[in-house]
Design a protein around this motif. Structure first.
Motif, mmCIF file in Angstrom:
data_model
loop_
_atom_site.group_PDB
_atom_site.id
_atom_site.type_symbol
_atom_site.label_atom_id
_atom_site.label_comp_id
_atom_site.label_asym_id
_atom_site.label_seq_id
_atom_site.Cartn_x
_atom_site.Cartn_y
_atom_site.Cartn_z
ATOM 1 N N LEU A 199 67.056 66.234 56.960
ATOM 2 C CA LEU A 199 66.545 65.732 58.235
ATOM 3 C C LEU A 199 65.605 64.535 58.068
ATOM 4 C CD1 LEU A 199 65.921 69.168 59.965
ATOM 5 C CD2 LEU A 199 67.765 67.549 60.420
ATOM 6 N N ARG A 200 65.219 64.202 56.852
ATOM 7 C CA ARG A 200 64.358 63.029 56.625
ATOM 8 C C ARG A 200 65.170 61.965 55.876
ATOM 9 N NH1 ARG A 200 62.572 59.560 53.016
ATOM 10 N NH2 ARG A 200 62.191 61.192 51.480
ATOM 11 N N ASP A 201 65.418 62.188 54.599
ATOM 12 C CA ASP A 201 66.147 61.191 53.815
ATOM 13 C C ASP A 201 67.614 61.123 54.268
ATOM 14 O OD1 ASP A 201 66.948 59.445 51.775
ATOM 15 O OD2 ASP A 201 65.530 60.327 50.374
ATOM 16 N N GLY A 202 68.214 62.288 54.529
ATOM 17 C CA GLY A 202 69.620 62.324 54.945
ATOM 18 C C GLY A 202 69.832 61.591 56.247
ATOM 19 N N VAL A 235 61.729 66.950 41.709
ATOM 20 C CA VAL A 235 62.479 65.713 41.499
ATOM 21 C C VAL A 235 63.219 65.307 42.768
ATOM 22 C CG1 VAL A 235 62.751 65.807 38.999
ATOM 23 C CG2 VAL A 235 64.373 67.064 40.442
ATOM 24 N N HIS A 236 63.398 63.994 42.913
ATOM 25 C CA HIS A 236 64.070 63.391 44.058
ATOM 26 C C HIS A 236 64.927 62.278 43.458
ATOM 27 C CE1 HIS A 236 63.973 61.996 48.370
ATOM 28 N NE2 HIS A 236 64.423 60.901 47.772
ATOM 29 N N GLY A 237 66.142 62.091 43.959
ATOM 30 C CA GLY A 237 66.922 61.028 43.338
ATOM 31 C C GLY A 237 68.135 60.637 44.146
ATOM 32 N N HIS A 238 68.586 59.430 43.910
ATOM 33 C CA HIS A 238 69.740 58.916 44.653
ATOM 34 C C HIS A 238 70.948 58.758 43.743
ATOM 35 C CE1 HIS A 238 68.100 58.379 48.701
ATOM 36 N NE2 HIS A 238 66.982 58.578 48.024
ATOM 37 N N ASN A 239 72.112 58.685 44.378
ATOM 38 C CA ASN A 239 73.368 58.868 43.659
ATOM 39 C C ASN A 239 74.105 57.559 43.391
ATOM 40 O OD1 ASN A 239 74.940 60.828 42.459
ATOM 41 N ND2 ASN A 239 76.307 61.024 44.229
ATOM 42 N N GLY A 241 73.629 58.079 48.775
ATOM 43 C CA GLY A 241 73.165 59.410 49.140
ATOM 44 C C GLY A 241 72.206 60.030 48.134
ATOM 45 N N ASN A 242 71.768 61.259 48.487
ATOM 46 C CA ASN A 242 70.848 62.028 47.653
ATOM 47 C C ASN A 242 71.645 62.978 46.761
ATOM 48 O OD1 ASN A 242 69.079 61.311 50.133
ATOM 49 N ND2 ASN A 242 67.643 62.218 48.705
ATOM 50 N N ALA A 243 70.929 63.716 45.915
ATOM 51 C CA ALA A 243 71.571 64.797 45.166
ATOM 52 C C ALA A 243 72.045 65.833 46.178
ATOM 53 C CB ALA A 243 70.578 65.414 44.200
ATOM 54 N N VAL A 254 60.727 54.477 51.260
ATOM 55 C CA VAL A 254 61.840 54.292 50.332
ATOM 56 C C VAL A 254 61.757 55.231 49.146
ATOM 57 C CG1 VAL A 254 62.425 51.944 50.927
ATOM 58 C CG2 VAL A 254 60.546 52.363 49.358
ATOM 59 N N LEU A 255 61.362 56.457 49.358
ATOM 60 C CA LEU A 255 61.300 57.409 48.259
ATOM 61 C C LEU A 255 62.685 57.676 47.712
ATOM 62 C CD1 LEU A 255 58.905 60.333 48.985
ATOM 63 C CD2 LEU A 255 58.747 58.545 47.302
HETATM 64 ZN ZN LIG Z 1 65.191 59.192 48.853
#
Ligand SMILES: [Zn+2]
Length: 535
Positions: free
Chosen positions: A15-18, A207-211, A243-245, A534-535
Motif C-alpha cells: 500500500l506504500r511502495d507498491g 531489508v528493502h529492495g527493488h528488482n 517492483g519490490n521483492a 525513494v526508499l
Molecule cells: Zn522501495
C-alpha cells in the motif's frame, strides 16, 4: 517486538511502495480491502502509506489504523522523512491502531548528502538520533532506514545505525533502493552491520529492495542467512520500476526450504517450524485481490501465483503428477489456497451462498454492497451458465472501483459491422447527479465508445494500453479489459469485466477516467517539498 532469531517478520509495503507503481493508484475502499486481506494473510506489519504526502494518504493510513489495527491485528506503520512535520503527521495517522510504528529515513551516502540533502555527515549524525527520539516520544515502535545504504561508506553507516538504536529505534532497515546489489554483496552488507554495530542486538535488521536485475528475492534470502529478520515486500512484487521483492516468493522459499533457512538446524532436520507467521493458504486469494484492484496483471509464468505455476501441460509431467504429486511439484497447490474442487455457483444459488463464497474469497460485504453484488450476480447468471470465483471477483472489484466515483456509466449502445460506420452512444452520470449522453463514431466499436466518453468527460488524455483477456474458460466467458491512460506523464489504469467486451471496455475506460479526475482533484498538501520517497 521482541527479537527472535527463529522468526522472520513480514513487513508488507504493497500500500506504500507498491502503490507507487505507475498506474496502480488505489482509492480508499480498495486500500481498506487490501489491508483487511493482508491482516488475514498474517503479515506482521502493514506499511499503509506516507501520511504527510497528501490528505488522501493521511486519511487512508488513519482509516486502516482504525479498521485493521486491532489488538490481535498487525502493526500499522506509516512512512515519514526525518523532519518533525512528517513524523507528527505520521503519528497522528497511525494513532488509532493498537500496535503502531513510525518508519523514518535519511540518506547515508555521500552522493545523497551532497546533492540532495546538502548536509554534512556530522549534521546527519545529529539529525538521526534527534528525529528518532522525537518519533519515540510519540510512539513506542520506531523503524529507521538508511536511505541509499548500498552506496554508503560502511563505517559512517555503522555510526548512524548505532546512534539511531541508542535514540530508541528497534528496527533498522537497509534498502537496496536502485536494485543494484548481488546476493553475496547484500549478504555481506548485513553481515558487516551485525559485526560492527556494537548495539545491533537491540534491534531487528530489516531489508528493502527493488528488482531491477531480478535479484530482490535472492538478495533478501541471502540477507536472512546473515541475520536479517524483517523483509519489506509487496504482493505480486509490485512497486516502482521493476517492483519490490515479492512476498509470496519470499514466504514460500522460506516455507519450502525451512530446514535450510532455520538458524538452529542443519539441512537434515525433517520438518522444523516455519520462519514466518504467514497463513500460506491466503496467498493466492491475496494475489488475485491485489491484481484485480490495482489493474496490474500477474504474468502467467510468475513463480507461486502465475496461472501456469501449477499447470502441467506436457503429457509426461501429467502422468508423473498423477502418480505422485511430488515428482514434479515442490509445492502442493493447496498450500497457497488453490484447490481442485472448485465450487461453482449458478442461476439458482441464493444470496447466502453468494455471500459465503465471497467471504471465502476475502470480500466481506453487507447491506447495500451485498445487495448490489447479488443483483449483479443474478444478472450475470442469466447470461452465463456457471459463475466461477473469478467471475465473482470481477463483480466485486468493479463495484469497489465505482465507489466514490466521479462518473458512473449508465448505458452504452454500439452498432457496428461490415459496411457500417461504428457508432457508440454513451450515457454518464456525474457525482452531482447530472446525466448526459453523447454519440460518436470511430474506427471500431471500442474507439467509438472511447471517443464518446472523452467528449463527455473533457479531460485530455492519451490511451497507452488496451488489453483484453478472458477471465474464465468457455464461449460465454467474461472478458476482462485493462486500460491505461496517460496524462502529464502519469499513468492511470482501469479495468473491468463483462460477458460483452465492448461494455467491459467502456467500464474500464470510465474507471481509469475516475482515477485521473480524482488525482487531479487531490492536490498534495505540500507540493514543493514532498517528492515521493525513494526508499
Ligand atoms: Zn522501495
Amino acid at each position: 517486538m521482541a527479537k527472535d532469531p527463529g522468526r522472520v517478520l513480514i513487513f508488507d509495503t504493497t500500500l506504500r511502495d507498491g502503490e507507487q507503481s505507475p498506474g496502480a493508484s488505489l482509492n480508499l475502499d480498495e486500500k481498506l480491502a487490501i489491508a483487511q486481506q493482508l491482516s488475514r494473510l498474517g503479515v506482521d506489519i502493514i506499511e499503509a502509506g506516507f501520511p504527510f504526502a497528501s490528505p488522501g494518504d493521511f486519511d487512508a493510513v488513519q482509516r486502516i489504523a482504525t479498521a485493521v489495527g486491532s489488538t490481535d491485528g498487525p502493526i500499522i506503520c506509516g512512512l515519514a522523512r526525518a523532519t518533525k512535520g512528517d513524523i507528527k503527521a505520521c503519528a497522528e495517522a497511525v494513532a488509532p491502531a493498537a500496535h503502531k510504528r513510525i518508519h523514518t529515513f535519511l540518506a547515508t551516502s555521500d552522493i545523497h548528502l551532497e546533492h540532495k540533502l546538502r548536509k554534512s555527515r556530522a549534521e546527519v549524525l545529529q539529525i538521526v538520533p534527534e528525529m528518532v527520539a522525537y518519533a519515540r516520544s510519540l510512539v513506542e515502535d520506531v523503524e529507521f532506514s538508511c536511505e541509499d545504504a548500498g552506496r554508503s561508506e560502511p563505517e559512517f553507516m555503522y555510526e548512524v545505525i548505532e546512534a539511531a538504536i541508542n535514540a530508541g529505534a528497534s528496527t533498522i532497515n537497509i534498502p537496496d533502493t536502485v536494485g543494484y546489489s548481488t546476493p553475496a554483496e547484500f549478504g555481506g552488507l548485513i553481515a558487516g552491520i551485525n559485526q560492527h554495530v556494537p548495539n545491533i542486538n537491540q534491534a531487528v535488521i530489516s531489508v528493502h529492495g527493488h528488482n531491477d536485475l531480478g535479484l530482490a528475492v535472492a538478495n533478501f534470502l541471502e540477507a536472512v542467512k546473515h541475520g536479517a529478520r524483517q523483509l519489506e515486500c509487496t504482493i505480486n512484487g509490485i512497486g516502482e520500476r521493476a517492483g519490490n521483492a515479492s512476498l509470496e516468493e519470499l514466504v514460500m522459499a522460506l516455507h519450502v526450504r525451512r530446514s535450510y533457512f532455520n538458524p538452529f538446524l542443519g539441512r537434515e532436520a525433517a520438518n522444523p517450524e516455519p520462519l514466518t507467521a504467514i497463513r500460506t493458504e491466503e496467498i493466492y486469494k491475496t494475489s488475485r485481490l491485489v491484481s484485480n484492484l490495482t489493474g496490474m496483471a500477474v504474468q502467467p509464468n510468475k513463480a507461486i501465483v502465475g496461472a501456469n505455476a501449477f499447470a502441467h501441460e506436457s503429457g509426461i509431467h501429467q502422468d508423473g503428477v498423477l502418480k505422485n504429486r511430488l515428482t514434479y511439484e515442490i509445492i502442493d497447490a493447496r498450500t497457497i489456497g488453490l484447490s481442485d474442487n472448485r465450487i461453482s455457483l449458478g442461476k439458482l444459488s441464493g444470496r447466502s451462498a453468494v455471500r459465503a463464497r465471497l467471504e471465502e474469497l476475502g470480500y466481506t460485504l453487507s447491506g447495500e454492497d451485498l445487495d448490489d453484488a447479488f443483483a449483479r450476480f443474478k444478472e450475470l447468471a442469466d447470461r452465463k451458465r456457471e459463475i466461477t470465483d473469478r467471475d465473482l471477483e470481477a463483480i466485486v472489484s468493479d463495484h469497489t472501483q465505482q465507489l466514490q466515483a466521479h462518473y458512473q456509466l449508465l448505458g452504452v449502445q454500439v452498432s457496428c459491422g461490415t459496411n457500417l460506420q461504428p457508432t457508440a452512444t454513451v450515457t454518464l452520470r456525474t457525482i452531482d447527479g447530472k446525466q448526459r449522453s453523447v454519440a460518436s463514431i470511430g474506427t471500431g466499436p471500442v474507439d467509438a465508445v472511447c471517443g464518446a466518453l472523452n467528449q463527455l468527460v473533457q479531460v485530455p488524455n492519451e490511451l497507452v494500453e488496451f488489453s483484453v483477456k478472458s477471465v474464465t474458460e468457455g464461449i460465454d466467458a467474461m472478458g476482462e479489459v485493462t486500460i491505461r491512460l496517460r496524462q502529464n506523464g502519469r499513468l492511470y489504469s482501469g479495468h473491468a469485466a463483462d460477458t460483452d467486451v465492448v461494455v467491459a471496455a467502456a467500464q474500464a475506460f470510465v474507471n481509469a477516467l475516475n482515477r485521473l479526475v480524482s488525482s487531479l482533484q487531490s492536490q498534495p498538501l505540500h507540493p514543493q517539498q514532498t517528492p515521493l520517497p525513494v526508499l
